[in-house]
Design an enzyme around this catalytic site. Structure first.
Site, mmCIF file in Angstrom:
data_model
loop_
_atom_site.group_PDB
_atom_site.id
_atom_site.type_symbol
_atom_site.label_atom_id
_atom_site.label_comp_id
_atom_site.label_asym_id
_atom_site.label_seq_id
_atom_site.Cartn_x
_atom_site.Cartn_y
_atom_site.Cartn_z
ATOM 1 N N THR A 19 -3.773 2.591 -2.277
ATOM 2 C CA THR A 19 -3.393 3.542 -3.325
ATOM 3 C C THR A 19 -4.570 3.916 -4.204
ATOM 4 O OG1 THR A 19 -1.137 2.760 -3.316
ATOM 5 C CG2 THR A 19 -1.856 3.791 -5.339
ATOM 6 N N TYR A 30 3.269 10.168 -2.576
ATOM 7 C CA TYR A 30 1.815 10.201 -2.422
ATOM 8 C C TYR A 30 1.461 9.533 -1.110
ATOM 9 C CZ TYR A 30 1.244 5.216 -3.528
ATOM 10 O OH TYR A 30 1.281 3.853 -3.499
ATOM 11 N N THR A 96 -2.728 -2.733 -2.330
ATOM 12 C CA THR A 96 -2.282 -3.962 -2.996
ATOM 13 C C THR A 96 -1.183 -4.705 -2.223
ATOM 14 O OG1 THR A 96 -0.719 -2.689 -4.328
ATOM 15 C CG2 THR A 96 -2.882 -3.116 -5.294
ATOM 16 N N ASP A 97 -0.503 -4.016 -1.293
ATOM 17 C CA ASP A 97 0.640 -4.645 -0.618
ATOM 18 C C ASP A 97 0.264 -5.955 0.081
ATOM 19 O OD1 ASP A 97 2.196 -2.528 -1.424
ATOM 20 O OD2 ASP A 97 2.536 -1.707 0.572
ATOM 21 N N LYS A 169 1.091 -10.483 -5.200
ATOM 22 C CA LYS A 169 1.706 -9.262 -5.725
ATOM 23 C C LYS A 169 3.144 -9.593 -6.085
ATOM 24 C CE LYS A 169 2.311 -4.329 -4.966
ATOM 25 N NZ LYS A 169 2.086 -3.136 -4.126
HETATM 26 N N1 GLU Z 1 1.332 0.587 0.441
HETATM 27 C C1 GLU Z 1 0.091 0.870 -0.209
HETATM 28 C C2 GLU Z 1 -0.979 -0.145 0.175
HETATM 29 O O1 GLU Z 1 -0.795 -1.315 0.112
HETATM 30 C C3 GLU Z 1 0.328 1.018 -1.622
HETATM 31 C C4 GLU Z 1 0.114 -0.120 -2.529
HETATM 32 C C5 GLU Z 1 -1.204 -0.060 -3.240
HETATM 33 O O2 GLU Z 1 -2.261 0.156 -2.673
HETATM 34 O O3 GLU Z 1 -1.137 -0.232 -4.439
HETATM 35 O O4 GLU Z 1 -2.022 0.273 0.560
#
Ligand code: GLU
Length: 338
Positions: A19, A30, A96-97, A169
């Site tokens: 993200t 997005y 972040t996932d 997370k």
């Molecule tokens: N699903 C995405 C990922 O992990 C969005 C979560 C993020 O990056 O904050 O890349």
């Protein structure tokens, strides 16, 4: 003549997407990993005050699509960078996932004392008040900080510094999603000024026995299959049997409470253990310690307790552990050591 200013440190910035590189599509939607790393760096001209940065786009994905192949590629790129005496540290942009899994994997396989910092964002780069630019600024600052050396792989977001082993997370969308449970934060960072607290508690990076796994000679070998199953009230044995049938060499159970599971699922795990599948009991609670032989007789059933690792990190350690040994005692020792 005034003395010449000291040259800026050099940092390698490896990009994988997420993200932090996300851009809005239509409405509320997005797309993660839409923007290149060059665009992210160009959006934060202040980075030039911290370091000379060279960039590489290693992958371009949402971290739900992270794979072992990308982990290996990333680990090799990080190792090459930290082995370069001209480089002070490494920063990796990441979704972040699954950031905590990548961070913990690198924490176990990269051999270095230099700072290796993962950074992400909860809001896409095109969002109002995007968090990515400051997070990136803080991450680059930490990668140049002498106090960051020897702390293993770090995760930086929301003005906080987390150890790879502790971070998780914990929220779907909030900026403060990352938490470090009972062991607590590695430190805080204010506009690029890091403040570190206690050092990490377990073996990592330079002291890890798994580091040679990413050596060129074994870089094509895949890790053993380890499946992760979430326990619940009324659980039957279907998923456990399916994992064994699929060829799992290890199984992590996100058990209820203290890594518990009901009698039917327990019997299936005991049978799998007899067949040589390594069974690790973790907890779905998100905190605490899974100890041996409390409500479940691990000694008799041949199980391993995950100790403090959450289920997804227990899976990472078990995959790496199984490349070294199938001895249950040795695998259990790894869960106490890392
Ligand atoms: N699903 C995405 C990922 O992990 C969005 C979560 C993020 O990056 O904050 O890349």
């Amino acid at each position: 003549m005034p003395p010449a200013a000291a040259p800026l440190p050099c940092v390698r910035l490896l990009a994988t997407g997420g993200t932090i590189a996300g851009a809005h599509t239509t409405g509320r939607g997005y797309r993660a990993a839409a923007l290149s790393i060059d665009a992210l760096v160009a959006a934060v001209p202040q980075l030039a005050t911290l370091a000379r940065i060279d960039v590489e786009q290693v992958a371009k994905l949402g971290s739900q699509d992270m794979t072992e192949a990308v982990w290996r590629k990333l680990a090799a790129r990080v190792q090459r960078a930290v082995d370069n005496p001209a480089l002070t540290g490494v920063v990796i942009t990441h979704g972040t996932d699954t950031m905590e899994e990548t961070a913990y994997f690198l924490n176990l396989v990269v051999r270095t004392d230099k700072p290796v910092v993962l950074v992400g964002a909860m809001r896409p780069a095109t969002a109002m008040s995007a968090d990515g630019p400051m997070n990136l600024f803080n991450a680059i600052a930490i990668a140049t900080a002498p106090a960051a050396r020897g702390r293993g792989v770090l995760v930086v977001a929301n003005d906080e510094i987390h150890f790879a082993r502790e971070v998780a997370k914990t929220n779907t969308t909030q900026l403060g999603t990352f938490a470090s449970g009972q062991r607590g934060l590695a430190g805080l960072v204010n506009s690029g000024r890091p403040h570190f607290y206690a050092p990490p508690v377990r073996r990592h990076t330079a002291a890890s026995e798994f580091a040679p796994l990413i050596a060129a000679s074994v870089s094509e070998r895949t890790l053993p299959r380890v499946d992760l199953i979430f326990a619940h009230a009324g659980m039957d044995r279907a998923l456990i049997d399916a994992a064994v049938a699929a060829g799992a060499r290890g199984l992590v159970i996100a058990g209820v409470g203290d890594g518990n599971l009901g009698a039917t699922a327990l019997a299936a795990c005991a049978e799998a253990a007899k067949k040589g599948v390594a069974i690790v009991r973790a907890s779905r609670t998100g905190g605490g310690v899974v100890e041996r032989n409390i409500e479940i007789d691990d000694d008799r059933l041949g199980f391993i307790a995950a100790n403090e690792l959450n289920p997804q990190k227990a899976r990472v350690l078990l995959m790496l552990g199984l490349t070294c040994t199938r001895d249950l005692r040795m695998l259990q020792e790894m869960f106490f050591a890392y």
